[in-house]
Motif scaffolding. Structure first.
Motif, PDB file in Angstrom:
ATOM      1  N   ALA A  62       6.850  11.094 -20.044  1.00  0.00           N
ATOM      2  CA  ALA A  62       6.317  10.391 -21.219  1.00  0.00           C
ATOM      3  C   ALA A  62       7.099  10.741 -22.490  1.00  0.00           C
ATOM      4  CB  ALA A  62       4.841  10.741 -21.407  1.00  0.00           C
ATOM      5  N   GLY A  63       7.991  11.733 -22.391  1.00  0.00           N
ATOM      6  CA  GLY A  63       8.772  12.146 -23.558  1.00  0.00           C
ATOM      7  C   GLY A  63       7.976  12.951 -24.554  1.00  0.00           C
ATOM      8  N   SER A  64       6.969  13.673 -24.090  1.00  0.00           N
ATOM      9  CA  SER A  64       6.111  14.438 -24.991  1.00  0.00           C
ATOM     10  C   SER A  64       6.372  15.940 -24.922  1.00  0.00           C
ATOM     11  CB  SER A  64       4.639  14.184 -24.648  1.00  0.00           C
ATOM     12  OG  SER A  64       4.342  12.823 -24.742  1.00  0.00           O
ATOM     13  N   CYS A  65       7.480  16.360 -24.332  1.00  0.00           N
ATOM     14  CA  CYS A  65       7.770  17.790 -24.177  1.00  0.00           C
ATOM     15  C   CYS A  65       7.850  18.521 -25.509  1.00  0.00           C
ATOM     16  CB  CYS A  65       9.077  17.999 -23.421  1.00  0.00           C
ATOM     17  SG  CYS A  65       8.926  17.690 -21.676  1.00  0.00           S
ATOM     18  N   SER A  66       8.352  17.820 -26.521  1.00  0.00           N
ATOM     19  CA  SER A  66       8.553  18.470 -27.811  1.00  0.00           C
ATOM     20  C   SER A  66       7.233  18.865 -28.472  1.00  0.00           C
ATOM     21  CB  SER A  66       9.340  17.550 -28.739  1.00  0.00           C
ATOM     22  OG  SER A  66       8.637  16.337 -28.931  1.00  0.00           O
ATOM     23  N   LYS A  67       6.122  18.316 -27.985  1.00  0.00           N
ATOM     24  CA  LYS A  67       4.825  18.660 -28.563  1.00  0.00           C
ATOM     25  C   LYS A  67       4.392  20.076 -28.181  1.00  0.00           C
ATOM     26  CE  LYS A  67       3.028  13.959 -28.796  1.00  0.00           C
ATOM     27  NZ  LYS A  67       1.945  13.062 -28.399  1.00  0.00           N
ATOM     28  N   THR A  70       6.854  25.636 -25.835  1.00  0.00           N
ATOM     29  CA  THR A  70       7.749  26.076 -24.765  1.00  0.00           C
ATOM     30  C   THR A  70       8.310  24.904 -23.962  1.00  0.00           C
ATOM     31  OG1 THR A  70       5.858  26.334 -23.284  1.00  0.00           O
ATOM     32  CG2 THR A  70       6.567  28.285 -24.502  1.00  0.00           C
ATOM     33  N   GLY A  71       7.855  23.692 -24.240  1.00  0.00           N
ATOM     34  CA  GLY A  71       8.311  22.523 -23.494  1.00  0.00           C
ATOM     35  C   GLY A  71       7.405  22.169 -22.333  1.00  0.00           C
ATOM     36  N   TYR A  72       6.414  22.994 -22.095  1.00  0.00           N
ATOM     37  CA  TYR A  72       5.442  22.722 -21.035  1.00  0.00           C
ATOM     38  C   TYR A  72       4.107  23.353 -21.420  1.00  0.00           C
ATOM     39  CZ  TYR A  72       6.812  27.444 -19.662  1.00  0.00           C
ATOM     40  OH  TYR A  72       7.095  28.780 -19.671  1.00  0.00           O
ATOM     41  N   PRO A  73       3.004  22.848 -20.860  1.00  0.00           N
ATOM     42  CA  PRO A  73       1.687  23.399 -21.209  1.00  0.00           C
ATOM     43  C   PRO A  73       1.494  24.789 -20.600  1.00  0.00           C
ATOM     44  CG  PRO A  73       1.463  21.680 -19.558  1.00  0.00           C
ATOM     45  CD  PRO A  73       2.901  21.711 -19.959  1.00  0.00           C
ATOM     46  N   GLY A  74       0.791  25.609 -21.321  1.00  0.00           N
ATOM     47  CA  GLY A  74       0.520  26.966 -20.858  1.00  0.00           C
ATOM     48  C   GLY A  74      -0.903  27.122 -20.358  1.00  0.00           C
ATOM     49  N   ILE A  75      -1.262  28.344 -20.033  1.00  0.00           N
ATOM     50  CA  ILE A  75      -2.587  28.636 -19.472  1.00  0.00           C
ATOM     51  C   ILE A  75      -3.689  28.370 -20.503  1.00  0.00           C
ATOM     52  CG2 ILE A  75      -2.653  31.103 -20.021  1.00  0.00           C
ATOM     53  CD1 ILE A  75      -3.710  29.568 -16.684  1.00  0.00           C
ATOM     54  N   GLU A  76      -3.398  28.577 -21.790  1.00  0.00           N
ATOM     55  CA  GLU A  76      -4.403  28.322 -22.832  1.00  0.00           C
ATOM     56  C   GLU A  76      -4.667  26.814 -22.959  1.00  0.00           C
ATOM     57  OE1 GLU A  76      -7.238  29.188 -25.763  1.00  0.00           O
ATOM     58  OE2 GLU A  76      -6.349  30.342 -24.145  1.00  0.00           O
ATOM     59  N   TRP A  77      -3.599  26.004 -22.883  1.00  0.00           N
ATOM     60  CA  TRP A  77      -3.786  24.551 -22.905  1.00  0.00           C
ATOM     61  C   TRP A  77      -4.636  24.127 -21.708  1.00  0.00           C
ATOM     62  CZ3 TRP A  77      -2.823  20.831 -19.295  1.00  0.00           C
ATOM     63  CH2 TRP A  77      -3.039  19.510 -19.708  1.00  0.00           C
ATOM     64  N   LEU A  78      -4.345  24.690 -20.539  1.00  0.00           N
ATOM     65  CA  LEU A  78      -5.099  24.343 -19.332  1.00  0.00           C
ATOM     66  C   LEU A  78      -6.573  24.704 -19.484  1.00  0.00           C
ATOM     67  CD1 LEU A  78      -5.159  23.319 -16.403  1.00  0.00           C
ATOM     68  CD2 LEU A  78      -4.653  25.661 -15.691  1.00  0.00           C
ATOM     69  N   ARG A  79      -6.842  25.884 -20.034  1.00  0.00           N
ATOM     70  CA  ARG A  79      -8.231  26.314 -20.224  1.00  0.00           C
ATOM     71  C   ARG A  79      -8.983  25.327 -21.122  1.00  0.00           C
ATOM     72  NH1 ARG A  79     -11.348  28.796 -23.707  1.00  0.00           N
ATOM     73  NH2 ARG A  79      -9.736  29.131 -25.262  1.00  0.00           N
ATOM     74  N   LEU A  80      -8.361  24.935 -22.217  1.00  0.00           N
ATOM     75  CA  LEU A  80      -9.007  23.997 -23.145  1.00  0.00           C
ATOM     76  C   LEU A  80      -9.106  22.596 -22.542  1.00  0.00           C
ATOM     77  CD1 LEU A  80      -7.317  25.221 -26.436  1.00  0.00           C
ATOM     78  CD2 LEU A  80      -9.686  25.602 -25.713  1.00  0.00           C
ATOM     79  N   PHE A  81      -8.087  22.192 -21.776  1.00  0.00           N
ATOM     80  CA  PHE A  81      -8.102  20.902 -21.091  1.00  0.00           C
ATOM     81  C   PHE A  81      -9.274  20.840 -20.115  1.00  0.00           C
ATOM     82  CE2 PHE A  81      -6.755  18.562 -17.222  1.00  0.00           C
ATOM     83  CZ  PHE A  81      -6.616  17.298 -17.745  1.00  0.00           C
TER      84      PHE A  81
END
Length: 146
Positions: A62-67, A70-81
């Motif tokens: 989707a071209g959203s890596c820059s958001k 680190t260029g990829y989601p981390g464990i904190e993003w996963l927890r909130l997701f």
């Protein structure tokens, strides 16, 4: 909460948010949820690591890596997701399948078992009489499904 804060919010019509905005849009996250649900329906539930890997692949396409820093989601993003989508996604722990059961689940073996079972029903002439078929366990004890 101090009265001055309440007064300021009322005077300037400030809306209180629930924290930072999510990195991905609601639609993007909904697509990820749908993808995870599809894998689960197919019998391949995703681990946390697999969920992060699939999301990384999704955001790269989707071209959203820059958001992401680190260029990829981390464990904190996963927890909130998972917290945001807790009504649609449930975390479960898997149980290992015993080796003898896993070996027995080869498609050819299952097909042979059902063919033999059908042959026995034909031989005993009870294929059309399900009331004559009883559910027994390995010890020969009748299993009642009430």
């Amino acid at each position: 909460m101090p009265p001055s804060t309440i007064c300021k919010h009322a005077l300037y019509n400030l809306n209180v948010g629930a924290g930072q905005q999510s990195i991905l849009s609601k639609d993007q996250e909904a697509l990820i949820v749908k993808m995870l649900a599809t894998f689960d329906d197919w019998g391949f539930p995703c681990t946390r690591r697999k969920t992060i890997d699939l999301t990384t692949k999704f955001i790269r396409e989707a071209g959203s890596c820059s958001k992401f820093r680190t260029g990829y989601p981390g464990i904190e993003w996963l927890r909130l997701f998972l917290k945001r989508w807790s009504n649609e996604l449930k975390q479960r722990s898997s149980a290992l399948l015993e080796k003898c059961r896993a070996v027995a689940l080869i498609e050819d073996r299952v097909n042979v078992w059902f063919k033999n079972y059908g042959d026995v029903l034909e031989k005993l002439d009870i294929r059309d009489r399900p009331s004559q078929v009883f559910n027994m366990d390995e010890t020969g004890t009748l299993q009642l499904n009430l």
